[in-house]
Scaffold this active site. Structure first.
Site, PDB file in Angstrom:
ATOM      1  N   ASP A 158       0.864  -1.183   0.000  1.00 58.77           N
ATOM      2  CA  ASP A 158       0.000   0.000   0.000  1.00 58.77           C
ATOM      3  C   ASP A 158       0.898   1.230   0.000  1.00 58.77           C
ATOM      4  O   ASP A 158       1.325   1.702   1.060  1.00 58.77           O
ATOM      5  CB  ASP A 158      -0.909  -0.025   1.222  1.00 58.77           C
ATOM      6  CG  ASP A 158      -2.026   1.002   1.130  1.00 58.77           C
ATOM      7  OD1 ASP A 158      -2.034   1.779   0.163  1.00 58.77           O
ATOM      8  OD2 ASP A 158      -2.886   1.019   2.025  1.00 58.77           O
ATOM      9  N   ALA A 159       1.211   1.723  -1.191  1.00 59.39           N
ATOM     10  CA  ALA A 159       2.165   2.825  -1.332  1.00 59.39           C
ATOM     11  C   ALA A 159       1.548   4.065  -1.947  1.00 59.39           C
ATOM     12  O   ALA A 159       2.094   5.154  -1.836  1.00 59.39           O
ATOM     13  CB  ALA A 159       3.359   2.373  -2.181  1.00 59.39           C
ATOM     14  N   LYS A 160       0.425   3.898  -2.657  1.00 60.09           N
ATOM     15  CA  LYS A 160      -0.312   5.019  -3.269  1.00 60.09           C
ATOM     16  C   LYS A 160       0.591   5.883  -4.143  1.00 60.09           C
ATOM     17  O   LYS A 160       0.526   7.112  -4.111  1.00 60.09           O
ATOM     18  CB  LYS A 160      -1.017   5.846  -2.201  1.00 60.09           C
ATOM     19  CG  LYS A 160      -2.000   5.043  -1.347  1.00 60.09           C
ATOM     20  CD  LYS A 160      -2.675   5.896  -0.289  1.00 60.09           C
ATOM     21  CE  LYS A 160      -3.683   5.085   0.517  1.00 60.09           C
ATOM     22  NZ  LYS A 160      -3.048   4.083   1.403  1.00 60.09           N
ATOM     23  N   ARG A 161       1.425   5.241  -4.937  1.00 58.95           N
ATOM     24  CA  ARG A 161       2.360   5.969  -5.789  1.00 58.95           C
ATOM     25  C   ARG A 161       1.639   6.577  -6.984  1.00 58.95           C
ATOM     26  O   ARG A 161       0.629   6.052  -7.450  1.00 58.95           O
ATOM     27  CB  ARG A 161       3.462   5.040  -6.300  1.00 58.95           C
ATOM     28  CG  ARG A 161       4.280   4.366  -5.212  1.00 58.95           C
ATOM     29  CD  ARG A 161       5.036   5.356  -4.364  1.00 58.95           C
ATOM     30  NE  ARG A 161       6.058   4.697  -3.562  1.00 58.95           N
ATOM     31  CZ  ARG A 161       6.384   5.035  -2.327  1.00 58.95           C
ATOM     32  NH1 ARG A 161       5.745   6.010  -1.735  1.00 58.95           N
ATOM     33  NH2 ARG A 161       7.345   4.406  -1.679  1.00 58.95           N
ATOM     34  N   THR A 175      -0.636  -0.298  -4.615  1.00 57.33           N
ATOM     35  CA  THR A 175      -1.680   0.708  -4.798  1.00 57.33           C
ATOM     36  C   THR A 175      -1.079   1.954  -5.426  1.00 57.33           C
ATOM     37  O   THR A 175       0.051   2.337  -5.124  1.00 57.33           O
ATOM     38  CB  THR A 175      -2.361   1.080  -3.469  1.00 57.33           C
ATOM     39  OG1 THR A 175      -1.398   1.631  -2.562  1.00 57.33           O
ATOM     40  CG2 THR A 175      -3.042  -0.124  -2.837  1.00 57.33           C
TER      41      THR A 175
END
Length: 273
Positions: free
Chosen positions: A90-93, A118
């Protein structure tokens, strides 16, 4: 084989759609951990306690972004894989050009070797291409998030009677050329979860069922997509599982409670599958 094919097999093997969020907040780790890498020591025990009930593990990069944390994350990913459990970072890059290509290396074996990640679609298709092009890796795109402030932008009307999160969902389905795209859609807004499901047949990662009190029934009813006869999707709980042992007197009692929490969530979700 894509991430979602592997996930389908894992869901069948465990009879579970539970994603366990590995977010080892240092301020909440139990005192009995005696290790130079306490986050890794904690995660290892959580994995030992929950892997029979986990379809996936989801570490959030925010809890590992220092030297010792990165080592702990590398060990965690390898250990989860050793138990046969896929890992979704879960990094939301979401960034452009060469920066995006560097971020996407987290998916490679010489990076972290995670199975999925993510990403944030705000800057457009080109920023996601380095992830989308890795056909065997999962790309899970923020769509309608579980936080209260998600409505600030995601619910804005963008034309044709569509809200922004609905438009994101439709565009992501167009980008799903390799069958490796999913969406983050929170369980705290079940009517919007249903609205996204009415638009697309992508697998969802559904956060918010644990500590945020989201709707478990809606998470299952709308969060899972059919993939060759298997319902594929993930319902995540982080704090509600990994800190379930807080207040326990012994290590065995602590992680016994962690395992029971994962099992209860699996059983609760399976009531609706």
């Amino acid at each position: 084989m894509s991430f979602f094919d592997d996930l389908a097999a894992r869901i069948e093997a465990t009879d579970s759609v539970v994603s366990v969020g590995l977010d080892p907040d240092p301020s909440r780790l139990p005192d009995f951990l005696d290790s130079e890498l306490p986050r890794w020591a904690f995660n290892r025990r959580v994995i030992d306690a929950t892997h029979e009930h986990a379809a996936c593990y989801k570490p959030n990069a925010a809890f590992y972004e220092d030297a010792d944390g990165w080592r702990a994350l590398q060990e965690t990913v390898a250990y989860a894989h050793g138990k046969g459990v896929p890992v979704l970072l879960d990094a939301k890059r979401g960034d452009i050009g060469n920066t995006a290509r560097q971020y996407a290396r987290l998916l490679d074996d010489d990076g972290l070797g995670v199975d999925a990640i993510t990403v944030n679609p705000f800057m457009g298709r080109d920023t996601l291409e380095p992830y989308l092009s890795r056909e065997e890796k999962g790309v899970v795109v923020l769509c309608r998030t579980s936080n209260s402030g998600g409505a600030d932008f995601q619910n804005l009307e963008v034309g044709n009677g569509k809200r922004l999160y609905e438009y994101v969902a439709q565009r992501c389905e167009e980008w799903n050329e390799h069958g490796n795209v999913g969406l983050v859609v929170g369980a705290t807004t079940p009517d919007e979860l249903e609205a996204v499901r009415d638009l697309v047949d992508l697998p969802f990662l559904v956060p918010g069922v644990g500590a945020q009190g989201g709707d478990a029934e809606a998470a299952v009813e709308y969060g899972l997509a059919d993939r060759d006869g298997t319902d594929v999707g993930l319902v995540n709980s982080s704090r509600g599982i990994i800190f379930a042992g807080e207040g326990a007197d012994t290590e065995s009692a602590y992680f016994g409670a962690v395992g029971q929490s994962a099992k209860r969530l699996k059983q609760r979700l399976n009531q609706y599958r």
